[in-house]
Design an enzyme around this catalytic site. Structure first.
Site, mmCIF file in Angstrom:
data_model
loop_
_atom_site.group_PDB
_atom_site.id
_atom_site.type_symbol
_atom_site.label_atom_id
_atom_site.label_comp_id
_atom_site.label_asym_id
_atom_site.label_seq_id
_atom_site.Cartn_x
_atom_site.Cartn_y
_atom_site.Cartn_z
ATOM 1 N N CYS A 1 0.843 -1.193 0.000
ATOM 2 C CA CYS A 1 0.000 0.000 0.000
ATOM 3 C C CYS A 1 0.879 1.244 0.000
ATOM 4 C CB CYS A 1 -0.933 -0.001 1.206
ATOM 5 S SG CYS A 1 -1.953 1.477 1.342
ATOM 6 N N CYS B 1 -0.352 4.097 2.290
ATOM 7 C CA CYS B 1 -0.218 3.763 3.712
ATOM 8 C C CYS B 1 1.229 3.930 4.185
ATOM 9 C CB CYS B 1 -0.643 2.323 3.968
ATOM 10 S SG CYS B 1 -2.309 1.897 3.424
ATOM 11 N N ASP B 2 2.158 3.378 3.424
ATOM 12 C CA ASP B 2 3.538 3.278 3.896
ATOM 13 C C ASP B 2 4.553 4.121 3.136
ATOM 14 O OD1 ASP B 2 2.693 1.385 5.778
ATOM 15 O OD2 ASP B 2 2.867 -0.249 4.340
#
Length: 322
Positions: free
Chosen positions: A136, A139-140
C-alpha cells in the site's frame, strides 16, 4: 441468545459495488443493510488519487470518493453495520447471515467482499513485511520519503502507485516480468516520462534481504539472460495482482471460475437464486471503480425484482429507468 435482525437486501462488503447497490436499492424502497468489517470504501481507501471516475475529471482521493458514496447511500436510507460476517446459510427462501454482532435475515444478498493483494512469493518477503515490504503506497510510502524504492508489477495499480511514490523520492525503480506493461497506455506514458522513475522490464525479484530489522537490498533477475544482480533498496512495494475474497461464496456453494472469482451472468446473478455478486470478487474483464458501481446498480435492480417475486408483487421493469 443473539438478536436476529431482518432486512430485505443484505450487502456484504462496503466497497464501490456495495455502496452503489445500497444507494439504488434503498432509493427504490428496499430495507437495505451493508455489513462491513472495517470501513466503507474498500480498496478506494488506499488509492491516493482517482482521475477517471465520471464527473470528477479534476481528480479526488479514494477516501473522498468513498465518503461521497457513503453519504449518498445513507441519505437514501441504507444502514451500515460495522461487523464481520462469519457465515451464511440459506433456509428456504431466506438467508441467515451470522456476524459478530448478531444474525441477519435477508430475502436477497449481494456479495461484494472484494479482494486482497497477492504476495510476491520470494524469500525475505514475510520476514520484512511491515519493515520495508509493503502493498500500500499511500499507507507506507511516506515512511520512505527520499529513500530508494522498488515497485514490482506491471498493471494499472503498480503504475499508479509508482507514480504516487515517485512524488516522495527521486530514486524509484519499477520492474515487470514481461517486456511490456499491462497498464493503460496513458498512465504508462506518465510513468516513462517521469525522470524520478527507472523502468526495468523483463525483470523479476528473486529475494529480499535485510539487516534483521529493515530491507537493505534485493536480488533481481533478468528473465531474458538469466543474470542475477543484488541492488540496494530501502523498500519494496508489491502490486502483482489480487486474490478474490470468496470464503462466504464457497460456504454457499456458488460457482467460481478457474481463478477463484464468483461467476455471474450479466445481471450479476450467481449460481444460487437470490444471491448476487459485484466488484473485485466477481469474474469480470475490467476492474475499475466505475465498473464496480455498475455491478452494484445492476445487482440492486435484479434483487428488487427477485424480492418482489417472493412477495407476490412482481410487475414489469418500471423501476430504475431514470
Amino acid at each position: 441468545m443473539a438478536e436476529t435482525h431482518k432486512t430485505d437486501f443484505a450487502i456484504i462488503g462496503g466497497g464501490p459495488a456495495g455502496l452503489a447497490a445500497a444507494a439504488y436499492a434503498s432509493r427504490a424502497g428496499l430495507d437495505t443493510t451493508i455489513l462491513e468489517a472495517l470501513g466503507p470504501g474498500g480498496q478506494l481507501l488506499i488509492i491516493d488519487r482517482i482521475e477517471n471516475y465520471p464527473g470528477f475529471g479534476e481528480g479526488l482521493s479514494g477516501f473522498e470518493l468513498a465518503q461521497k458514496f457513503e453519504t449518498q447511500a445513507s441519505g437514501f436510507g441504507a444502514m451500515i453495520e460495522y461487523t464481520e460476517v462469519t457465515s451464511i446459510q440459506k433456509e428456504g427462501q431466506k438467508f441467515l447471515i451470522d456476524t459478530a454482532s448478531g444474525t441477519w435475515e435477508a430475502k436477497a444478498l449481494l456479495i461484494s467482499t472484494g479482494a486482497t493483494h497477492r504476495n510476491l512469493g520470494v524469500p525475505g518477503e514475510k520476514e520484512y513485511s511491515g519493515h520495508g515490504v509493503s502493498y500500500c503506497a499511500t499507507c507506507d510510502g511516506p515512511f520512505f520519503r527520499g529513500k530508494k524504492i522498488l515497485v514490482v508489477g506491471g498493471g494499472d495499480s503498480a503504475v499508479q502507485e509508482a507514480l504516487y511514490l515517485a512524488g516522495l523520492t527521486p530514486t524509484l525503480t519499477i520492474i515487470h516480468r514481461r517486456n511490456r506493461f499491462r497498464a493503460q497506455q496513458k498512465i504508462v506514458d506518465r510513468l516513462t516520462s517521469n525522470s524520478a522513475i527507472s523502468v526495468r522490464l523483463s525483470t523479476t525479484i528473486k529475494e529480499i534481504k535485510g539487516d534483521g530489522k529493515h530491507v537493505t537490498s534485493v536480488i533481481l533477475q533478468d528473465t531474458e539472460t538469466g543474470e542475477t544482480t543484488e541492488e540496494m533498496f530501502d523498500a519494496v512495494f508489491g502490486f502483482v495482482g489480487i486474490i478474490p475474497q470468496t470464503g462466504l461464496a464457497k460456504q454457499l456453494g456458488l460457482e467460481l471460475d478457474s481463478a477463484g472469482y464468483i461467476v455471474t451472468d450479466q445481471s450479476m446473478e450467481t449460481s444460487m437464486p437470490g444471491v448476487y455478486a459485484g466488484g473485485d470478487v466477481r469474474s469480470t474483464p475490467f476492474r475499475q471503480v466505475a465498473t464496480a458501481c455498475s455491478d452494484g446498480a445492476i445487482a440492486a435492480h435484479k434483487a428488487q425484482q427477485y424480492i418482489e417475486n417472493l412477495d407476490g408483487e412482481s410487475y414489469e421493469d418500471l423501476s430504475f429507468q431514470h
